[in-house]
Design a protein around this motif. Sequence first.
Motif, PDB file in Angstrom:
ATOM      1  N   VAL A   1     -61.993  52.173 -10.759  1.00  0.00           N
ATOM      2  CA  VAL A   1     -60.958  51.150 -10.743  1.00  0.00           C
ATOM      3  C   VAL A   1     -60.904  50.465  -9.376  1.00  0.00           C
ATOM      4  O   VAL A   1     -60.822  49.236  -9.282  1.00  0.00           O
ATOM      5  N   ARG A   2     -60.962  51.243  -8.308  1.00  0.00           N
ATOM      6  CA  ARG A   2     -60.902  50.668  -6.961  1.00  0.00           C
ATOM      7  C   ARG A   2     -62.088  49.743  -6.697  1.00  0.00           C
ATOM      8  O   ARG A   2     -61.934  48.660  -6.125  1.00  0.00           O
ATOM      9  N   ASP A   3     -63.282  50.140  -7.151  1.00  0.00           N
ATOM     10  CA  ASP A   3     -64.468  49.309  -6.927  1.00  0.00           C
ATOM     11  C   ASP A   3     -64.425  48.043  -7.771  1.00  0.00           C
ATOM     12  O   ASP A   3     -64.930  46.998  -7.349  1.00  0.00           O
ATOM     13  N   ASN A   4     -63.842  48.117  -8.971  1.00  0.00           N
ATOM     14  CA  ASN A   4     -63.667  46.914  -9.788  1.00  0.00           C
ATOM     15  C   ASN A   4     -62.768  45.906  -9.088  1.00  0.00           C
ATOM     16  O   ASN A   4     -63.049  44.701  -9.074  1.00  0.00           O
ATOM     17  N   VAL A   5     -61.697  46.405  -8.489  1.00  0.00           N
ATOM     18  CA  VAL A   5     -60.751  45.516  -7.809  1.00  0.00           C
ATOM     19  C   VAL A   5     -61.374  44.937  -6.542  1.00  0.00           C
ATOM     20  O   VAL A   5     -61.168  43.755  -6.203  1.00  0.00           O
ATOM     21  N   ALA A   6     -62.189  45.721  -5.869  1.00  0.00           N
ATOM     22  CA  ALA A   6     -62.766  45.284  -4.594  1.00  0.00           C
ATOM     23  C   ALA A   6     -63.999  44.405  -4.762  1.00  0.00           C
ATOM     24  O   ALA A   6     -64.409  43.730  -3.799  1.00  0.00           O
ATOM     25  N   LEU A   7     -64.584  44.383  -5.944  1.00  0.00           N
ATOM     26  CA  LEU A   7     -65.856  43.680  -6.142  1.00  0.00           C
ATOM     27  C   LEU A   7     -65.838  42.207  -5.714  1.00  0.00           C
ATOM     28  O   LEU A   7     -66.725  41.764  -4.965  1.00  0.00           O
ATOM     29  N   PRO A   8     -64.872  41.376  -6.155  1.00  0.00           N
ATOM     30  CA  PRO A   8     -64.921  39.961  -5.768  1.00  0.00           C
ATOM     31  C   PRO A   8     -64.669  39.715  -4.285  1.00  0.00           C
ATOM     32  O   PRO A   8     -64.927  38.601  -3.789  1.00  0.00           O
ATOM     33  N   LEU A   9     -64.203  40.712  -3.548  1.00  0.00           N
ATOM     34  CA  LEU A   9     -63.915  40.529  -2.124  1.00  0.00           C
ATOM     35  C   LEU A   9     -65.195  40.392  -1.304  1.00  0.00           C
ATOM     36  O   LEU A   9     -65.146  40.013  -0.124  1.00  0.00           O
TER      37      LEU A   9
ATOM     38  N   LEU B   1     -53.579  47.482  -6.084  1.00  0.00           N
ATOM     39  CA  LEU B   1     -53.246  48.447  -7.139  1.00  0.00           C
ATOM     40  C   LEU B   1     -51.809  48.933  -6.997  1.00  0.00           C
ATOM     41  O   LEU B   1     -51.110  49.136  -8.000  1.00  0.00           O
ATOM     42  N   GLU B   2     -51.362  49.125  -5.777  1.00  0.00           N
ATOM     43  CA  GLU B   2     -49.971  49.533  -5.567  1.00  0.00           C
ATOM     44  C   GLU B   2     -49.003  48.435  -6.003  1.00  0.00           C
ATOM     45  O   GLU B   2     -47.926  48.731  -6.533  1.00  0.00           O
ATOM     46  N   SER B   3     -49.379  47.186  -5.830  1.00  0.00           N
ATOM     47  CA  SER B   3     -48.498  46.068  -6.210  1.00  0.00           C
ATOM     48  C   SER B   3     -48.329  45.945  -7.712  1.00  0.00           C
ATOM     49  O   SER B   3     -47.346  45.368  -8.185  1.00  0.00           O
ATOM     50  N   VAL B   4     -49.285  46.494  -8.491  1.00  0.00           N
ATOM     51  CA  VAL B   4     -49.166  46.425  -9.955  1.00  0.00           C
ATOM     52  C   VAL B   4     -48.763  47.775 -10.536  1.00  0.00           C
ATOM     53  O   VAL B   4     -48.827  47.992 -11.757  1.00  0.00           O
ATOM     54  N   GLY B   5     -48.357  48.709  -9.683  1.00  0.00           N
ATOM     55  CA  GLY B   5     -47.845  49.991 -10.164  1.00  0.00           C
ATOM     56  C   GLY B   5     -48.902  51.011 -10.504  1.00  0.00           C
ATOM     57  O   GLY B   5     -48.639  51.932 -11.293  1.00  0.00           O
ATOM     58  N   LEU B   6     -50.098  50.927  -9.895  1.00  0.00           N
ATOM     59  CA  LEU B   6     -51.168  51.895 -10.162  1.00  0.00           C
ATOM     60  C   LEU B   6     -51.698  52.483  -8.844  1.00  0.00           C
ATOM     61  O   LEU B   6     -52.892  52.391  -8.535  1.00  0.00           O
ATOM     62  N   PRO B   7     -50.854  53.110  -8.054  1.00  0.00           N
ATOM     63  CA  PRO B   7     -51.311  53.605  -6.738  1.00  0.00           C
ATOM     64  C   PRO B   7     -52.292  54.760  -6.819  1.00  0.00           C
ATOM     65  O   PRO B   7     -53.086  54.979  -5.896  1.00  0.00           O
TER      66      PRO B   7
ATOM     67  N   ALA C   1     -59.234  48.856   1.320  1.00  0.00           N
ATOM     68  CA  ALA C   1     -57.820  48.785   1.702  1.00  0.00           C
ATOM     69  C   ALA C   1     -57.102  47.690   0.920  1.00  0.00           C
ATOM     70  O   ALA C   1     -55.967  47.890   0.439  1.00  0.00           O
ATOM     71  N   ALA C   2     -57.755  46.536   0.762  1.00  0.00           N
ATOM     72  CA  ALA C   2     -57.158  45.443  -0.005  1.00  0.00           C
ATOM     73  C   ALA C   2     -57.017  45.823  -1.475  1.00  0.00           C
ATOM     74  O   ALA C   2     -56.020  45.478  -2.139  1.00  0.00           O
ATOM     75  N   ALA C   3     -58.022  46.533  -2.007  1.00  0.00           N
ATOM     76  CA  ALA C   3     -57.965  46.963  -3.403  1.00  0.00           C
ATOM     77  C   ALA C   3     -56.819  47.947  -3.624  1.00  0.00           C
ATOM     78  O   ALA C   3     -56.085  47.860  -4.626  1.00  0.00           O
ATOM     79  N   GLN C   4     -56.648  48.879  -2.695  1.00  0.00           N
ATOM     80  CA  GLN C   4     -55.568  49.849  -2.831  1.00  0.00           C
ATOM     81  C   GLN C   4     -54.210  49.171  -2.758  1.00  0.00           C
ATOM     82  O   GLN C   4     -53.286  49.511  -3.503  1.00  0.00           O
ATOM     83  N   GLU C   5     -54.074  48.194  -1.871  1.00  0.00           N
ATOM     84  CA  GLU C   5     -52.816  47.450  -1.768  1.00  0.00           C
ATOM     85  C   GLU C   5     -52.514  46.700  -3.060  1.00  0.00           C
ATOM     86  O   GLU C   5     -51.357  46.677  -3.518  1.00  0.00           O
TER      87      GLU C   5
END
Length: 383
Positions: free
Chosen positions: A90-98, A116-122, A110-114
């Motif tokens: 999940v973290r790598d999926n979120v970070a991919l376009p960065l 995920l926390e903003s959408v309630g999936l920390p 770090a940006a991906a984790q932030e």
Amino acid sequence: MLQITGLTHSYADGHKAIDGLDLTVPDGELLSIVGPSGCGKSTLLRCIAGLIAPTAGTLTLNGAPISGVPDDLAVVFQDYSRSLFPWLTVRDNVALPLRRRGMGRGERRAAAQEALESVGLPDAGRKYPWQLSGGMQQRVSIARALAYRPSLLLMDEPFGSVDAQTREDLEDLVLGVHRTGKMTILLVTHDIDESVYVGDRVVVLNRSPARVHADIPVGLPASRDQIETRGLPEFVRLRAEVGRLVRGGAKVPGAAPAGEAAGSDGPDADAAPAEGSGSELLAKAAKPAGKKSPAKADAPAKNEDAPAKDETPAKDDAAAKDKAAAKDEAPALDEAAGKDEAAVKDEAAAKSGSGTARKTARKPAGKAASKTAGKSAGKADPA
């Protein structure tokens, strides 16, 4: 700011999906787009995203023409199962376009984790998409878009594949993201309630080839609640108006905008926005129903006549049976009368004859009398 002027798109088979569409979206606005199924909403988003080149017209984002996928744009699709890579966490999926931002590995994580926390999936970063529920996977898709920090976010029916409760949670999530990041968002949806609840404006497209049929500002409070906001009179009025315009715009392909149709007698004239309160709209809507009521009132009378028509054949059958019975009884009566007359003659002869002849004459007469009594139903015994 997004500026669309004279946008037209036709596919290779000759189908024209959009015809001369004009639209302006200011920075920081959440715009809801609704319209009949197949009217060209998704085609419009693909043109804005630079995924397809329009046949005619111009599109500009922040003053720069769109001729390919813009750098400051992100898209959230309806089918989350096809937009996430199942072999990546999940973290790598979120970070991919960065990677397009030129960020290092540590910055991307770090940006991906932030996000995920903003959408309630920390705590979901180390999991894989297939280990999450549908609603959670869509949250990951939204987190990936937020991590990129685009100036324009396109959402193509993002909540169409989740249950009702998850849909409401995601609607509130989008509202929170919009308030916090002041991001420009275009949300395409089939849900009229959703378009009013999340939008600052609602644009109604008509039947393909699509044009802007109506552009309605939403005057609801910025802070919204699923229960309280949906119960406000203004929400109810807007929902009714958008629903009426969606149905009106679906009648005629490429129908004129609602404002132009208001002064015409064409088939789309009834799609013009109504002025006045919601009660006036209900009163107007009740008029056609009143014209149809007399026809409905006649229906019971016709049903009441039906039994009378059914009884007529029954009466005719009964009369026919009575006539047949009368015909059947007539020969029996004649036979009985003939026998009675013969018995009288025999009795007369018996009186003048011997006693033995008198007994012989009475015996047939008695038999005839018994038969006559049985067949003629109550005639007196002639003997």
